[in-house]
Design an enzyme around this catalytic site. Structure first.
Site, mmCIF file in Angstrom:
data_model
loop_
_atom_site.group_PDB
_atom_site.id
_atom_site.type_symbol
_atom_site.label_atom_id
_atom_site.label_comp_id
_atom_site.label_asym_id
_atom_site.label_seq_id
_atom_site.Cartn_x
_atom_site.Cartn_y
_atom_site.Cartn_z
ATOM 1 N N ARG A 37 -40.135 5.373 9.773
ATOM 2 C CA ARG A 37 -41.368 4.900 9.838
ATOM 3 C C ARG A 37 -42.496 5.685 10.102
ATOM 4 N NH1 ARG A 37 -39.546 -0.047 13.240
ATOM 5 N NH2 ARG A 37 -38.398 1.768 14.217
ATOM 6 N N TYR B 75 -22.782 -3.387 19.774
ATOM 7 C CA TYR B 75 -23.599 -4.247 19.444
ATOM 8 C C TYR B 75 -23.133 -5.733 18.991
ATOM 9 C CZ TYR B 75 -27.165 -1.072 18.489
ATOM 10 O OH TYR B 75 -28.372 -0.218 18.678
HETATM 11 O O1 CP3 Z 1 -31.558 9.671 10.353
HETATM 12 C C1 CP3 Z 1 -31.916 9.010 9.250
HETATM 13 O O2 CP3 Z 1 -32.982 9.479 8.997
HETATM 14 C C2 CP3 Z 1 -30.866 8.317 8.438
HETATM 15 C C3 CP3 Z 1 -30.941 6.835 8.541
HETATM 16 C C4 CP3 Z 1 -30.533 6.333 9.874
HETATM 17 C C5 CP3 Z 1 -31.149 5.062 10.255
HETATM 18 N N1 CP3 Z 1 -30.333 4.601 11.358
HETATM 19 C C6 CP3 Z 1 -32.237 4.432 9.606
HETATM 20 C C7 CP3 Z 1 -32.931 3.493 10.196
HETATM 21 C C8 CP3 Z 1 -29.497 6.383 10.804
HETATM 22 C C9 CP3 Z 1 -28.555 7.443 11.114
HETATM 23 C C10 CP3 Z 1 -29.264 5.569 11.674
HETATM 24 C C11 CP3 Z 1 -28.450 5.416 12.580
HETATM 25 C C12 CP3 Z 1 -28.423 4.291 13.621
HETATM 26 N N2 CP3 Z 1 -28.854 3.137 13.626
HETATM 27 C C13 CP3 Z 1 -28.349 4.332 15.093
HETATM 28 C C14 CP3 Z 1 -27.649 5.649 15.718
HETATM 29 C C15 CP3 Z 1 -28.603 6.745 15.927
HETATM 30 C C16 CP3 Z 1 -29.387 6.386 17.187
HETATM 31 O O3 CP3 Z 1 -30.849 6.262 16.683
HETATM 32 O O4 CP3 Z 1 -29.201 6.468 17.927
HETATM 33 C C17 CP3 Z 1 -28.278 3.497 15.755
HETATM 34 C C18 CP3 Z 1 -28.045 2.958 17.109
HETATM 35 C C19 CP3 Z 1 -28.694 2.024 14.902
HETATM 36 C C20 CP3 Z 1 -29.184 0.844 14.957
HETATM 37 C C21 CP3 Z 1 -30.461 0.775 14.562
HETATM 38 N N3 CP3 Z 1 -30.998 0.655 13.263
HETATM 39 C C22 CP3 Z 1 -31.543 0.317 15.261
HETATM 40 C C23 CP3 Z 1 -31.615 0.220 16.900
HETATM 41 C C24 CP3 Z 1 -32.810 0.083 14.685
HETATM 42 C C25 CP3 Z 1 -33.997 -0.584 15.015
HETATM 43 C C26 CP3 Z 1 -35.016 0.327 15.953
HETATM 44 C C27 CP3 Z 1 -36.157 0.753 15.387
HETATM 45 O O5 CP3 Z 1 -36.574 2.060 15.354
HETATM 46 O O6 CP3 Z 1 -36.695 -0.263 14.870
HETATM 47 C C28 CP3 Z 1 -32.369 0.296 13.418
HETATM 48 C C29 CP3 Z 1 -33.383 0.384 12.174
HETATM 49 C C30 CP3 Z 1 -33.435 1.445 11.234
HETATM 50 N N4 CP3 Z 1 -32.520 2.341 11.098
HETATM 51 C C31 CP3 Z 1 -34.905 1.894 11.058
HETATM 52 C C32 CP3 Z 1 -34.469 3.178 10.434
HETATM 53 C C33 CP3 Z 1 -35.369 3.947 9.420
HETATM 54 C C34 CP3 Z 1 -36.015 1.376 10.965
HETATM 55 C C35 CP3 Z 1 -36.042 0.281 9.983
HETATM 56 C C36 CP3 Z 1 -37.510 -0.172 9.643
HETATM 57 O O7 CP3 Z 1 -38.088 -1.144 10.386
HETATM 58 O O8 CP3 Z 1 -37.930 0.365 8.713
#
Ligand code: CP3
Length: 331
Positions: free
Chosen positions: A25, A145
């Site tokens: 984002r 989770y």
């Molecule tokens: O790193 C990258 O660019 C590759 C894509 C990627 C995403 N999530 C995209 C994403 C990767 C590798 C992840 C891993 C992930 N997802 C983790 C482990 C890494 C870390 O951050 O500790 C975890 C715990 C998740 C679970 C998850 N997914 C959460 C907690 C959230 C919401 C957090 C938030 O910022 O809103 C997501 C959503 C998420 N995953 C988004 C992205 C780009 C945001 C989605 C959006 O609203 O557009």
């Protein structure tokens, strides 16, 4: 291809650089796409996933791509529905409440349920000039989770479960590990060049619980994928580094609390990734340069080092700051 050289401990040039959450984002182009589609639609549509995976390669000049997907997609192989709620994060629609719930979880093959990931990998690989990193969540983090039903401040339900019903917790971890291994093998077959396992919540565990509930499952994943480099990341990796090494990963990604040079002294050959505090990206450019240089000086000429943050880029960070950091590493 410097990433793959560093992963073998054979890099003679500047360290490769990529970032966790490098596509997301904080990028205006991502936000524009996101206005039209939900996050789940974006990761489930190979053409969109590819487009987003490529954004940071084109705009930042990083040395590796990480597939645009999420660690939670593995829940689909357990028949568990989830969605992302604006401002709240992930919501698991039927969290586990009772040890018997673990026994009732179905298992579906990743090849069937997650074929969109394979398609996205194929499509991305055909458009990429740098290595592609695939990934999954670590069994402990995925289990947390499933039990919490989403994110949590204190992970009380998870920790309570683990102390009250350890056998059932192990059964759950076992199931997730088997599926994650299949899933990572599928990613490998589809063409990823390396894998990263995210144990984001391992840091909530005490030391002996980390040894019992996280490390053995990470070890099993590394053993099953011995023919592709596996990078282990956990928040807590600087505390657990000496033990993470025992899982025999290709590399360890350090969170920002620890000192890369200290870990390097204890493990001269270990491939290390990290570990700039992501919040440095909020600082003025001079400070960003100074903090990056502190790390780069420590790791100067190191053939087994990959520059990264200690955790992911945050949505309100500036693309300009991230790009500046890439330039600092390259120059
Ligand atoms: O790193 C990258 O660019 C590759 C894509 C990627 C995403 N999530 C995209 C994403 C990767 C590798 C992840 C891993 C992930 N997802 C983790 C482990 C890494 C870390 O951050 O500790 C975890 C715990 C998740 C679970 C998850 N997914 C959460 C907690 C959230 C919401 C957090 C938030 O910022 O809103 C997501 C959503 C998420 N995953 C988004 C992205 C780009 C945001 C989605 C959006 O609203 O557009």
């Amino acid at each position: 291809m410097s990433l793959l050289k560093s992963l073998k401990g054979e890099n003679s040039g500047p360290p490769p650089v990529w970032f966790m959450r490098q596509a997301g984002r904080y990028m205006p182009q991502y936000r524009a796409l996101r206005e039209k589609h939900s996050f789940l639609t974006m990761i489930q549509t190979p053409e969109i996933a590819t487009e987003v995976t490529l954004m940071p390669i084109r705009q930042l000049g990083v040395d590796a791509a990480i597939l645009f997907c999420d660690i939670l997609v593995i829940l689909e192989t357990l028949g568990v529905k989830y969605h992302f709620k604006e401002g709240l994060g992930p919501v698991i629609e039927s969290p586990l409440h009772h040890p018997d719930d673990v026994l009732r979880l179905p298992t579906h093959s990743p090849q069937q349920t997650l074929s969109y990931v394979s398609k996205a990998i194929h499509l991305t690989k055909s458009a990429l000039t740098v290595p592609l990193i695939g990934f999954c969540g670590a069994p402990f983090t995925i289990a947390s989770y499933l039990i919490e039903g989403g994110g949590s401040k204190d992970f009380k339900k998870t920790k309570k479960w683990l102390f009250e019903h350890p056998e059932s917790f192990h059964k759950l971890l076992d199931k997730i590990t088997d599926l994650s291994i299949d899933y990572l093998k599928m990613q490998k077959k589809s063409g990823v060049d390396a894998l990263q396992v995210f144990d984001t919540w391992a840091g909530i565990l005490g030391y002996s619980q980390f040894l019992e509930f996280s490390l053995p499952y990470l070890t099993r994943i590394c053993e099953a994928l011995s023919d592709i480099p596996v990078i282990l990341f956990c928040k807590g990796s600087s505390v657990f580094a000496d033990d993470l090494v025992k899982a025999k990963p290709a590399a360890i990604s350090l969170d920002w609390h620890g000192s890369l040079s200290k870990v390097r002294r204890s493990h001269p050959k270990l491939v290390l990734q990290g570990n700039l505090d992501p919040d440095v990206l909020y600082a003025p450019k001079e400070k960003i340069r100074q903090e990056a240089c502190t790390i780069l000086d420590q790791m100067k000429g190191d053939p087994a080092y990959i520059f990264n943050l200690g955790h992911g880029i945050k949505p309100d960070m500036s693309v300009d700051a991230v790009r500046f950091l890439v330039e600092c590493v390259k120059n």
